[in-house]
Design a protein around this motif. Sequence first.
Motif, mmCIF file in Angstrom:
data_model
loop_
_atom_site.group_PDB
_atom_site.id
_atom_site.type_symbol
_atom_site.label_atom_id
_atom_site.label_comp_id
_atom_site.label_asym_id
_atom_site.label_seq_id
_atom_site.Cartn_x
_atom_site.Cartn_y
_atom_site.Cartn_z
ATOM 1 N N GLY A 46 5.624 -2.256 14.627
ATOM 2 C CA GLY A 46 5.964 -0.899 14.414
ATOM 3 C C GLY A 46 5.665 -0.166 13.159
ATOM 4 N N VAL A 47 4.977 -0.921 12.107
ATOM 5 C CA VAL A 47 4.600 -0.283 10.793
ATOM 6 C C VAL A 47 3.612 0.518 11.247
ATOM 7 C CG1 VAL A 47 3.885 -0.770 8.662
ATOM 8 C CG2 VAL A 47 5.676 -1.958 9.515
ATOM 9 N N ASP A 48 3.463 1.890 10.721
ATOM 10 C CA ASP A 48 2.424 2.875 11.066
ATOM 11 C C ASP A 48 1.126 2.121 10.419
ATOM 12 O OD1 ASP A 48 4.297 4.076 12.330
ATOM 13 O OD2 ASP A 48 4.508 5.717 10.668
ATOM 14 N N MET A 49 1.438 1.896 9.099
ATOM 15 C CA MET A 49 -0.219 1.364 8.342
ATOM 16 C C MET A 49 0.371 0.212 7.523
ATOM 17 S SD MET A 49 -1.629 4.991 6.787
ATOM 18 C CE MET A 49 0.074 5.457 6.359
ATOM 19 N N SER A 50 -0.344 -0.892 7.778
ATOM 20 C CA SER A 50 -0.161 -2.419 7.322
ATOM 21 C C SER A 50 -1.422 -2.818 6.698
ATOM 22 C CB SER A 50 0.237 -3.508 8.370
ATOM 23 O OG SER A 50 1.516 -3.082 8.944
ATOM 24 N N LEU A 51 -1.189 -3.105 5.259
ATOM 25 C CA LEU A 51 -2.492 -3.347 4.513
ATOM 26 C C LEU A 51 -2.333 -4.968 3.954
ATOM 27 C CD1 LEU A 51 -3.095 -0.479 4.099
ATOM 28 C CD2 LEU A 51 -3.688 -0.815 1.872
ATOM 29 N N GLY A 52 -3.468 -5.600 4.021
ATOM 30 C CA GLY A 52 -3.419 -6.963 3.649
ATOM 31 C C GLY A 52 -4.791 -7.225 3.360
ATOM 32 N N TRP A 53 -4.972 -8.468 2.850
ATOM 33 C CA TRP A 53 -6.398 -8.960 2.255
ATOM 34 C C TRP A 53 -6.685 -10.208 3.109
ATOM 35 C CZ3 TRP A 53 -2.971 -5.930 -0.106
ATOM 36 C CH2 TRP A 53 -3.676 -5.235 -0.996
ATOM 37 N N THR A 54 -8.105 -10.241 3.164
ATOM 38 C CA THR A 54 -8.708 -11.405 3.975
ATOM 39 C C THR A 54 -9.320 -12.475 2.914
ATOM 40 O OG1 THR A 54 -10.843 -10.167 4.060
ATOM 41 C CG2 THR A 54 -9.177 -9.843 6.007
ATOM 42 N N ASN A 55 -9.222 -12.167 1.882
ATOM 43 C CA ASN A 55 -9.892 -13.317 0.812
ATOM 44 C C ASN A 55 -8.507 -13.631 -0.298
ATOM 45 O OD1 ASN A 55 -11.459 -14.903 -0.670
ATOM 46 N ND2 ASN A 55 -13.019 -13.007 -0.539
ATOM 47 N N THR A 56 -9.049 -14.707 -1.186
ATOM 48 C CA THR A 56 -8.024 -14.700 -2.240
ATOM 49 C C THR A 56 -8.156 -13.492 -3.200
ATOM 50 O OG1 THR A 56 -9.411 -16.204 -3.341
ATOM 51 C CG2 THR A 56 -7.971 -17.282 -2.182
ATOM 52 N N ILE A 57 -7.035 -13.169 -4.033
ATOM 53 C CA ILE A 57 -6.950 -11.909 -4.923
ATOM 54 C C ILE A 57 -6.244 -12.482 -6.150
ATOM 55 C CG2 ILE A 57 -7.115 -10.414 -2.930
ATOM 56 C CD1 ILE A 57 -4.046 -9.860 -3.327
ATOM 57 N N THR A 58 -6.882 -12.279 -7.221
ATOM 58 C CA THR A 58 -6.342 -12.612 -8.465
ATOM 59 C C THR A 58 -5.140 -11.452 -9.033
ATOM 60 O OG1 THR A 58 -8.593 -11.624 -9.312
ATOM 61 C CG2 THR A 58 -8.356 -14.040 -9.161
ATOM 62 N N SER A 59 -4.473 -12.078 -9.900
ATOM 63 C CA SER A 59 -3.340 -11.197 -10.240
ATOM 64 C C SER A 59 -3.626 -10.091 -10.926
ATOM 65 C CB SER A 59 -2.025 -12.057 -10.659
ATOM 66 O OG SER A 59 -2.757 -12.811 -12.198
ATOM 67 N N GLY A 60 -4.822 -10.434 -12.016
ATOM 68 C CA GLY A 60 -5.049 -9.135 -12.907
ATOM 69 C C GLY A 60 -5.790 -8.093 -12.096
ATOM 70 N N GLN A 61 -6.448 -8.047 -11.023
ATOM 71 C CA GLN A 61 -7.273 -7.179 -10.386
ATOM 72 C C GLN A 61 -6.118 -6.696 -9.350
ATOM 73 O OE1 GLN A 61 -8.736 -9.834 -11.463
ATOM 74 N NE2 GLN A 61 -10.956 -9.283 -11.743
ATOM 75 N N SER A 62 -5.203 -7.482 -8.772
ATOM 76 C CA SER A 62 -4.246 -7.053 -7.886
ATOM 77 C C SER A 62 -3.155 -6.208 -8.527
ATOM 78 C CB SER A 62 -3.655 -7.864 -7.228
ATOM 79 O OG SER A 62 -3.078 -8.824 -7.982
ATOM 80 N N ASP A 63 -2.608 -6.512 -9.766
ATOM 81 C CA ASP A 63 -1.921 -5.539 -10.332
ATOM 82 C C ASP A 63 -2.428 -4.132 -10.722
ATOM 83 O OD1 ASP A 63 0.830 -5.235 -11.740
ATOM 84 O OD2 ASP A 63 -0.633 -5.070 -13.589
ATOM 85 N N TYR A 64 -3.769 -4.502 -11.222
ATOM 86 C CA TYR A 64 -4.405 -3.169 -11.396
ATOM 87 C C TYR A 64 -4.559 -2.329 -10.394
ATOM 88 C CZ TYR A 64 -7.903 0.093 -13.766
ATOM 89 O OH TYR A 64 -8.438 1.402 -14.253
ATOM 90 N N TRP A 65 -5.184 -2.838 -9.207
ATOM 91 C CA TRP A 65 -5.520 -2.136 -7.849
ATOM 92 C C TRP A 65 -3.933 -1.314 -7.635
ATOM 93 C CZ3 TRP A 65 -3.581 -1.746 -2.810
ATOM 94 C CH2 TRP A 65 -4.444 -1.544 -2.047
ATOM 95 N N SER A 66 -2.979 -2.235 -7.432
ATOM 96 C CA SER A 66 -1.646 -1.579 -7.100
ATOM 97 C C SER A 66 -1.316 -0.163 -7.773
ATOM 98 C CB SER A 66 -0.674 -2.488 -6.641
ATOM 99 O OG SER A 66 -0.281 -2.787 -8.199
#
Lengths: 154, 270
Positions: A77-97
């Motif tokens: 029931g969530v209208d929009m759900s975001l996820g990733w299909t690969n491994t992600i690194t903490s530096g870039q993920s923190d920046y991305w968010s």
Amino acid sequence: MNSDNVFFFDGHGGPGRLQFSASSDQFMTAKTNSVYPYLQGSNGQLADTVLAVYMSCNSATLDDTYGNVAYQSFVEGVDMSLGWTNTITSGQSDYWSGRFWYWLDEGCSVKIASQRATSDTNTAYGGNPGGMDSVVCRSNGNCAMTIDPARAGV
Amino acid sequence: MTKINLSKLISIVIGLSLILTCSAAAMVPDNQNSKSLLSNGPVVTTAKENIQKFTGSPVDAINGITLMKTYDGYVYQVITATDNVYDINIKTGMVEAAMIQMGNDYSVKGKDISSMKAVADAFVEEHYTNFANKKMTLVRSQVIDHGDMGKEYVFSWNAKSGEAYTLSSASVSFFPDDNTLYYHGTDRELLVDTIPKLPQDDAQKIGERAFNMGSEAETQSRLVVIPSGESQKLAWIVDTVEYDKEGIANGGSVTVDAISGEVLSTNPFN
């Protein structure tokens, strides 16, 4: 989560599961199973959620046993759900968010905010997005909804 | 098996997020824009001139300018009235990133990937000033499925010196569903010798040790030039991954000095 409109997870995960403890094996999975808590069959608890972001490795990758977190979240029931299909690194993920919430706050749709956050991450990290370019959105439409202004209670 | 208690889940997630955010904060660039520089006349004028050099046409009104930190300096991030976004290097005045609506010249709607590649070639050759001189080679040609956000077609180039990837690179991404194009291009003079003293195998062992990897670790590496203050360093980027019994990826990316063998930074998986 009845009255929450936005849900954000930032931590470890794998195909079909999110990890809720740094040192043990406490997970939440997408599909029903006999070991861990799960999302499937949430009886509408997620229906008021406009956006869920599961910022972990492979949160949009299908596991035969545990399912797909981003997809199951949308099914629940969530209208929009975001996820990733690969491994992600903490530096870039923190920046991305940080950039993603910034663009949403600027009034961009989830889709545009995601694209621009990935572009900004490329700029900040010299063309190395750290897996953040594998972002996937599951929704009824094309993830073109905005969350600013807030729509709580609508 | 009981269903998850979602209220409890929220508090756990918030706590975990704070821990991870705090632990990672020291190793990432600042992801917040500065205050608006829209009232700074000279900055606005210069930004318009730089964008016009890039696009070849007069700039429409500017709706926002902020300062954004990058891995080797700062850019002005400019948002135009037509909602195009440009990142301008504050030292060189070069547009190093652009998020733009495609005009007819670069439309890729209905084209196959080889035709898109031709459009990407044309765009990068026109907008990356030293493209031919740098002897850029194609390093990535990929379709990324973003689910309900559509598909992205990515083409990336990098200039090499010997076996090392330098700081000069370019990429063009198309989102045909939205008719948008994302461009990145950095052009940096090479300041260091690109022959490593540390062999690749040794670098990979150092990278694996940094994450206490086990015998099942899959490790690969590439030789790169990285910024180091006003200068540069030659480094091995070591990517190592090992999955535990629950499918969780352990490891991450390690930057190892290719001359001294020192671990310069680690970037674990999320």
